[in-house]
Design a protein around this motif. Structure first.
Motif, short mmCIF file in Angstrom:
data_model
loop_
_atom_site.label_atom_id
_atom_site.label_comp_id
_atom_site.label_asym_id
_atom_site.label_seq_id
_atom_site.Cartn_x
_atom_site.Cartn_y
_atom_site.Cartn_z
N VAL A 171 -0.30 -5.36 -5.65
CA VAL A 171 0.27 -4.38 -5.74
C VAL A 171 1.35 -3.95 -6.67
CG1 VAL A 171 1.89 -2.89 -3.86
CG2 VAL A 171 0.07 -4.13 -3.24
N THR A 172 1.68 -3.03 -7.57
CA THR A 172 2.72 -2.99 -8.44
C THR A 172 3.03 -1.51 -8.21
OG1 THR A 172 0.96 -1.99 -9.93
CG2 THR A 172 1.30 -4.38 -10.10
N ASN A 173 4.32 -1.18 -8.91
CA ASN A 173 4.81 -0.02 -8.96
C ASN A 173 4.31 1.12 -9.81
OD1 ASN A 173 6.58 2.09 -9.07
ND2 ASN A 173 8.45 1.20 -8.35
N PRO A 174 3.66 1.95 -9.67
CA PRO A 174 3.21 2.81 -10.75
C PRO A 174 4.07 3.57 -11.48
CG PRO A 174 2.80 4.19 -8.77
CD PRO A 174 3.26 2.84 -8.31
N LEU A 214 5.57 -4.00 -0.40
CA LEU A 214 4.31 -4.51 -0.81
C LEU A 214 4.38 -4.88 -2.18
CD1 LEU A 214 2.01 -1.83 0.76
CD2 LEU A 214 2.72 -4.15 1.81
N LEU A 215 5.53 -4.81 -2.87
CA LEU A 215 5.43 -5.18 -4.47
C LEU A 215 5.02 -6.36 -4.62
CD1 LEU A 215 6.11 -4.13 -7.14
CD2 LEU A 215 8.53 -4.82 -6.92
N ARG A 253 0.24 3.08 6.70
CA ARG A 253 1.39 3.82 6.35
C ARG A 253 2.02 2.66 5.50
NH1 ARG A 253 3.77 8.42 10.45
NH2 ARG A 253 1.62 9.27 10.92
N GLY A 254 2.24 2.87 4.13
CA GLY A 254 2.96 1.87 3.23
C GLY A 254 4.23 2.10 2.85
N GLY A 255 4.57 3.27 3.37
CA GLY A 255 6.19 3.50 3.03
C GLY A 255 6.18 3.95 1.50
#
Length: 236
Positions: A143-146, A67-68, A60-62
């Motif tokens: 990992v990026t923020n979509p 993780l950014l 579960r990545g929240g």
């Protein structure tokens, strides 16, 4: 107010206009400085995270913020039946697409979206087609923020598999499974011919600084013009 042979005698309306204009330009200048600082902070985080080895995704990545820019390793398979192409993406001045596909990660047992890379646009009358990596495959990515990286600019964004922009919630609502709220930028080569050269998080910071300087200069010019127009020589 007198200064020797000169008198400073401003009127109400020009003074109020000057105050409003200077306040606005200073606000815009500081906004540009804040944007530059934010981008520099993101780049610092990116550089720090890249020193660590690739990790597996948590079950579960929240919300994904923890993780950014983390480097991750995935093992599983793509769902190519739901692959889409984000149009109007440039690489070295050439138009093309970002290739987005869901990926089931065996380590975490969850699905994530992977930006597989850039595909050059050919004949627009022919739908784009990226080579596929069938079966199980190992993916390394960042990992990026979509939500922050892709903004939907209009309501008519979808033409089959070709999308104008990636609207994360809109796209994931079409999937029959839950997806972690992150986007993985693939960095390893899977022999599919896609280009994987990603923008730095601080891309455009220098431009923001330049805009800030321009706004500060405009504020200074407004003040000088106001003073010049309201300082008058006293007639003898």
């Amino acid at each position: 107010m007198r200064f020797g042979a000169y008198q400073f005698k401003p009127t109400l309306v020009p003074t109020l206009a000057m105050i409003v204009m200077i306040a606005l330009t200073l606000f815009l200048a500081n906004w540009q400085l804040n944007r530059a600082d934010q981008k520099s902070a993101l780049q610092a985080r990116y550089d720090l995270m890249q020193r660590d080895p690739a990790v597996t995704l948590p079950v579960r990545g929240g919300d994904g913020t923890n993780l950014l820019y983390q480097k991750v390793a995935l093992h599983g398979h793509f769902d190519f039946s739901r692959q889409i192409y984000i149009d109007n993406k440039l690489y070295q001045g050439r138009a093309g697409y970002y290739v987005i596909a869901p990926f089931r990660d065996d380590f975490s047992g969850s699905y994530v979206l992977v930006n597989r890379g850039w595909l050059g646009a050919g004949n627009r009358a022919i739908p784009p087609h990226a080579e596929q990596a069938p079966g199980e495959v190992r993916i390394e990515g960042i990992v990026t923020n979509p939500i922050s990286r892709f903004l939907e600019l209009s309501t008519a964004t979808v033409q089959g598999q070709v999308w104008e922009n990636l609207h994360f919630k809109h796209y994931t609502a079409t999937l029959p499974y839950a997806v972690q709220p992150i986007l993985i930028q693939q960095i390893n080569d899977t022999r599919d011919g896609l280009v994987r050269v990603w923008d730095r998080p601080d891309a455009g910071a220098a431009m923001n600084m330049g805009y800030a300087v321009q706004w500060f200069a405009i504020a200074t010019a407004i003040l000088i013009i106001y003073l010049v127009l309201n300082v008058k020589r006293i007639s003898a």
